[in-house]
Write an enzyme that holds these catalytic residues in place. Sequence first.
Site: not given
Length: 340
Positions: A47, A83, A118, A221, A247-249
């Site tokens: 991420d 991003y 995603n 999430h 996914h989870d930051h």
Amino acid sequence: MVSFLSWVACFCFCLCVCFLSVSANQLPRFEHQVNADGSLSFLVVGDWGRRGRFNQSQVAFQMGKTGEDLNIDFVVSTGDNFYDDGLRSTYDPFFEDSFTKIYTANSLQKQWYSVLGNHDYRGDVEAQLSPMLRLMDPRWLCLRSFIVNTETADLFFVDTTPFVDKYFLKPKKHNYDWRGVIPRNNYLTNLLKDLESALMSSVATWKIVIGHHAIRSIGHHGDTKELIHHILPILEANNVDVYINGHDHCLQHISSSTSPIQFLTSGGGSKAWRGAIDDDKNTKNDSKFYYDGQGFMSVELKQADANIIFYDVFGKVLHTLNLSKQLRSPMYDSFATYIK
């Protein structure tokens, strides 16, 4: 224009560094050489791609220092590489601005193995998967799902985004590039079949699976129910030691009393501090470490031992996980014991 030397470097990478299986019915495989003693070390970040903003550059700097200290073999990216909406094309300057110009330390000039997140699916997925990016920066290798084989460990990279129902049923304002995925049921069925077959045939001492979405998480999430249903039983049935995701930051470690797998999140490559923790009491009770901030992980593997460390944006050690592999006779499986 891509230079001739870059083309040669990429060509040599394809021939010498790793071997790619071309079978249409199997996950692509890459061979990565390790040290003479069989030891293996790598960094994990997720991420991240924001042109250096939200402390991405600071995390990259610390990764460079740790990578030099450990003399790492490669880097793993857990997805959401660019991003907010992936890449627009193979010539999108965002690739160089968020990757090539950020991870400049000598120790990070190693192979990068990356999966899609995603946010990557919101852009031109084929661009991010394209060999053209490898010509621009030979470090880059991103595929939907693939395997990296080493003497010490097999790493299984899994495309988790197509498993998540909400991206198909409730896309909201976002558009997703599902080329290569539709029809979805066929795609997922084949992927699960190939993953199970690859895990069953693996004789590696350590089995590590990497995906973007968490199976277990107390972050923003939370657990991913689709992965718990479809993927977790396959991992548990085939003696997987570790599942790593982004996914989870945040950074986190979950060790469940109901599963032998260690669940690790490394999603702190840039924007973090979401300030949200999932309320699932069972998952909370299994949590061994949680840090709602930027950072990354290092993994050092030997035949009988694994040392995993979480670092913050300043390079401070936040949490250490040691695993001991008790090797049985060849006719039995090996298994790992959680030490710390």
